[in-house]
Design a protein around this motif. Structure first.
Motif, PDB file in Angstrom:
ATOM      1  N   THR A  15       0.835  -1.197   0.000  1.00  0.00           N
ATOM      2  CA  THR A  15       0.000   0.000   0.000  1.00  0.00           C
ATOM      3  C   THR A  15       0.873   1.251   0.000  1.00  0.00           C
ATOM      4  OG1 THR A  15      -1.800  -1.109   1.171  1.00  0.00           O
ATOM      5  CG2 THR A  15      -1.753   1.287   1.304  1.00  0.00           C
ATOM      6  N   ASN A  16       0.506   2.207  -0.813  1.00  0.00           N
ATOM      7  CA  ASN A  16       1.170   3.514  -0.824  1.00  0.00           C
ATOM      8  C   ASN A  16       0.448   4.384   0.207  1.00  0.00           C
ATOM      9  OD1 ASN A  16       2.112   6.094  -1.266  1.00  0.00           O
ATOM     10  ND2 ASN A  16       2.009   5.968  -3.494  1.00  0.00           N
ATOM     11  N   PHE A  17       0.960   4.384   1.438  1.00  0.00           N
ATOM     12  CA  PHE A  17       0.316   5.127   2.511  1.00  0.00           C
ATOM     13  C   PHE A  17       0.528   6.634   2.387  1.00  0.00           C
ATOM     14  CE2 PHE A  17       0.589   0.888   4.428  1.00  0.00           C
ATOM     15  CZ  PHE A  17      -0.713   0.749   4.887  1.00  0.00           C
ATOM     16  N   LYS A  18       1.465   7.052   1.539  1.00  0.00           N
ATOM     17  CA  LYS A  18       1.713   8.477   1.338  1.00  0.00           C
ATOM     18  C   LYS A  18       0.693   9.108   0.402  1.00  0.00           C
ATOM     19  CE  LYS A  18       6.649   8.207   2.220  1.00  0.00           C
ATOM     20  NZ  LYS A  18       7.992   8.417   1.688  1.00  0.00           N
ATOM     21  N   ASN A  19       0.108   8.285  -0.472  1.00  0.00           N
ATOM     22  CA  ASN A  19      -0.864   8.796  -1.436  1.00  0.00           C
ATOM     23  C   ASN A  19      -2.045   7.843  -1.497  1.00  0.00           C
ATOM     24  OD1 ASN A  19      -2.340   9.791  -3.556  1.00  0.00           O
ATOM     25  ND2 ASN A  19      -0.697   9.671  -5.070  1.00  0.00           N
ATOM     26  N   LYS A  20      -3.052   8.131  -0.699  1.00  0.00           N
ATOM     27  CA  LYS A  20      -4.225   7.270  -0.596  1.00  0.00           C
ATOM     28  C   LYS A  20      -4.871   7.014  -1.961  1.00  0.00           C
ATOM     29  CE  LYS A  20      -8.719   7.021   1.660  1.00  0.00           C
ATOM     30  NZ  LYS A  20      -9.620   7.600   2.644  1.00  0.00           N
ATOM     31  N   ASN A  21      -4.855   8.010  -2.832  1.00  0.00           N
ATOM     32  CA  ASN A  21      -5.542   7.898  -4.116  1.00  0.00           C
ATOM     33  C   ASN A  21      -4.667   7.376  -5.251  1.00  0.00           C
ATOM     34  OD1 ASN A  21      -8.027   8.888  -3.072  1.00  0.00           O
ATOM     35  ND2 ASN A  21      -7.149  10.940  -3.086  1.00  0.00           N
ATOM     36  N   ALA A  22      -3.508   6.826  -4.930  1.00  0.00           N
ATOM     37  CA  ALA A  22      -2.614   6.301  -5.966  1.00  0.00           C
ATOM     38  C   ALA A  22      -3.307   5.179  -6.740  1.00  0.00           C
ATOM     39  CB  ALA A  22      -1.330   5.772  -5.330  1.00  0.00           C
ATOM     40  N   ALA A  23      -3.081   5.162  -8.043  1.00  0.00           N
ATOM     41  CA  ALA A  23      -3.670   4.125  -8.893  1.00  0.00           C
ATOM     42  C   ALA A  23      -3.236   2.732  -8.437  1.00  0.00           C
ATOM     43  CB  ALA A  23      -3.282   4.363 -10.348  1.00  0.00           C
ATOM     44  N   THR A  24      -2.009   2.634  -7.961  1.00  0.00           N
ATOM     45  CA  THR A  24      -1.519   1.322  -7.499  1.00  0.00           C
ATOM     46  C   THR A  24      -2.324   0.825  -6.303  1.00  0.00           C
ATOM     47  OG1 THR A  24       0.174   2.428  -6.162  1.00  0.00           O
ATOM     48  CG2 THR A  24       0.835   1.639  -8.346  1.00  0.00           C
ATOM     49  N   ASN A  25      -2.784   1.732  -5.452  1.00  0.00           N
ATOM     50  CA  ASN A  25      -3.618   1.336  -4.320  1.00  0.00           C
ATOM     51  C   ASN A  25      -4.961   0.798  -4.798  1.00  0.00           C
ATOM     52  OD1 ASN A  25      -1.750   2.009  -2.370  1.00  0.00           O
ATOM     53  ND2 ASN A  25      -2.678   3.982  -1.868  1.00  0.00           N
ATOM     54  N   LYS A  26      -5.548   1.478  -5.753  1.00  0.00           N
ATOM     55  CA  LYS A  26      -6.845   1.032  -6.268  1.00  0.00           C
ATOM     56  C   LYS A  26      -6.742  -0.379  -6.848  1.00  0.00           C
ATOM     57  CE  LYS A  26      -8.490   5.689  -6.997  1.00  0.00           C
ATOM     58  NZ  LYS A  26      -8.844   6.749  -7.919  1.00  0.00           N
ATOM     59  N   GLU A  27      -5.685  -0.621  -7.602  1.00  0.00           N
ATOM     60  CA  GLU A  27      -5.475  -1.952  -8.180  1.00  0.00           C
ATOM     61  C   GLU A  27      -5.224  -2.990  -7.081  1.00  0.00           C
ATOM     62  OE1 GLU A  27      -2.298  -1.707 -11.063  1.00  0.00           O
ATOM     63  OE2 GLU A  27      -3.225   0.047 -11.998  1.00  0.00           O
ATOM     64  N   LEU A  28      -4.367  -2.624  -6.134  1.00  0.00           N
ATOM     65  CA  LEU A  28      -4.051  -3.525  -5.033  1.00  0.00           C
ATOM     66  C   LEU A  28      -5.300  -3.850  -4.227  1.00  0.00           C
ATOM     67  CD1 LEU A  28      -2.040  -5.038  -3.159  1.00  0.00           C
ATOM     68  CD2 LEU A  28      -1.741  -2.844  -1.944  1.00  0.00           C
ATOM     69  N   PHE A  29      -6.062  -2.840  -3.870  1.00  0.00           N
ATOM     70  CA  PHE A  29      -7.232  -3.053  -3.033  1.00  0.00           C
ATOM     71  C   PHE A  29      -8.283  -3.897  -3.750  1.00  0.00           C
ATOM     72  CE2 PHE A  29      -6.407   1.155  -0.563  1.00  0.00           C
ATOM     73  CZ  PHE A  29      -5.243   0.619  -0.042  1.00  0.00           C
ATOM     74  N   SER A  30      -8.410  -3.710  -5.039  1.00  0.00           N
ATOM     75  CA  SER A  30      -9.328  -4.537  -5.818  1.00  0.00           C
ATOM     76  C   SER A  30      -8.901  -6.006  -5.764  1.00  0.00           C
ATOM     77  CB  SER A  30      -9.374  -4.042  -7.261  1.00  0.00           C
ATOM     78  OG  SER A  30     -10.184  -4.868  -8.045  1.00  0.00           O
ATOM     79  N   GLN A  31      -7.605  -6.245  -5.945  1.00  0.00           N
ATOM     80  CA  GLN A  31      -7.084  -7.609  -5.889  1.00  0.00           C
ATOM     81  C   GLN A  31      -7.249  -8.208  -4.492  1.00  0.00           C
ATOM     82  OE1 GLN A  31      -6.090  -9.684  -8.262  1.00  0.00           O
ATOM     83  NE2 GLN A  31      -5.788 -11.247  -6.699  1.00  0.00           N
ATOM     84  N   LEU A  32      -6.946  -7.417  -3.463  1.00  0.00           N
ATOM     85  CA  LEU A  32      -7.063  -7.926  -2.090  1.00  0.00           C
ATOM     86  C   LEU A  32      -8.508  -8.274  -1.743  1.00  0.00           C
ATOM     87  CD1 LEU A  32      -4.579  -5.614  -0.145  1.00  0.00           C
ATOM     88  CD2 LEU A  32      -4.209  -7.968  -0.936  1.00  0.00           C
ATOM     89  N   LYS A  33      -9.447  -7.479  -2.229  1.00  0.00           N
ATOM     90  CA  LYS A  33     -10.861  -7.779  -1.964  1.00  0.00           C
ATOM     91  C   LYS A  33     -11.283  -9.071  -2.657  1.00  0.00           C
ATOM     92  CE  LYS A  33     -12.447  -3.225  -0.711  1.00  0.00           C
ATOM     93  NZ  LYS A  33     -13.540  -2.272  -0.799  1.00  0.00           N
ATOM     94  N   LYS A  34     -10.732  -9.344  -3.840  1.00  0.00           N
ATOM     95  CA  LYS A  34     -11.006 -10.623  -4.505  1.00  0.00           C
ATOM     96  C   LYS A  34     -10.444 -11.772  -3.680  1.00  0.00           C
ATOM     97  CE  LYS A  34     -11.039  -8.795  -9.188  1.00  0.00           C
ATOM     98  NZ  LYS A  34     -10.303  -8.698 -10.455  1.00  0.00           N
ATOM     99  N   GLU A  35      -9.235 -11.585  -3.144  1.00  0.00           N
ATOM    100  CA  GLU A  35      -8.623 -12.620  -2.315  1.00  0.00           C
ATOM    101  C   GLU A  35      -9.414 -12.828  -1.023  1.00  0.00           C
ATOM    102  OE1 GLU A  35      -4.395 -11.942  -1.841  1.00  0.00           O
ATOM    103  OE2 GLU A  35      -4.204 -11.428  -3.961  1.00  0.00           O
ATOM    104  N   ILE A  36      -9.936 -11.753  -0.454  1.00  0.00           N
ATOM    105  CA  ILE A  36     -10.777 -11.857   0.740  1.00  0.00           C
ATOM    106  C   ILE A  36     -12.030 -12.667   0.419  1.00  0.00           C
ATOM    107  CG2 ILE A  36     -12.306 -10.506   2.240  1.00  0.00           C
ATOM    108  CD1 ILE A  36     -10.020  -8.390   2.350  1.00  0.00           C
TER     109      ILE A  36
END
Length: 104
Positions: free
Chosen positions: A74-95
């Motif tokens: 997670t890019n904690f410095k930039n909440k709205n980073a595109a990489t976070n959106k992609e990561l969070f989408s993937q993590l929710k699928k894994e959840i």
């Protein structure tokens, strides 16, 4: 009844199911709120230290992987980073995959 046998052919104990669902639900909240509490970290550590059946261990590893990916990628410095959106989408699928494994 043995903790690792719940009578329906699954090697997932009821306590394990309850704990696993609590943790993945909490992880999803962390993703949505972009934060992580020390209390949840302690819960995950305690969950990981418990004795589990082989099937439970596989699910526990998936939960640990989600947890580590969230903290490590997670890019904690930039909440709205595109990489976070992609990561969070993937993590929710894994959840969701973990939820499905626990529900079987």
């Amino acid at each position: 009844m043995d903790r690792s046998e719940n009578g329906n052919g699954s090697n997932l104990g009821n306590d394990f199911k309850e704990d696993a669902l609590f943790i993945v639900d909490s992880l999803e909240i962390c993703i949505d709120k972009f934060g992580f509490s020390e209390e949840l970290r302690e819960e995950i550590n305690a969950f990981s230290e418990q004795n589990h059946s082989k099937q439970e261990e596989e699910i526990e590893k998936k939960i640990a992987s989600i947890y580590m990916e969230f903290l490590g990628k997670t890019n904690f410095k930039n909440k709205n980073a595109a990489t976070n959106k992609e990561l969070f989408s993937q993590l929710k699928k894994e959840i969701d995959e973990v939820r499905n494994l626990v529900a079987e």
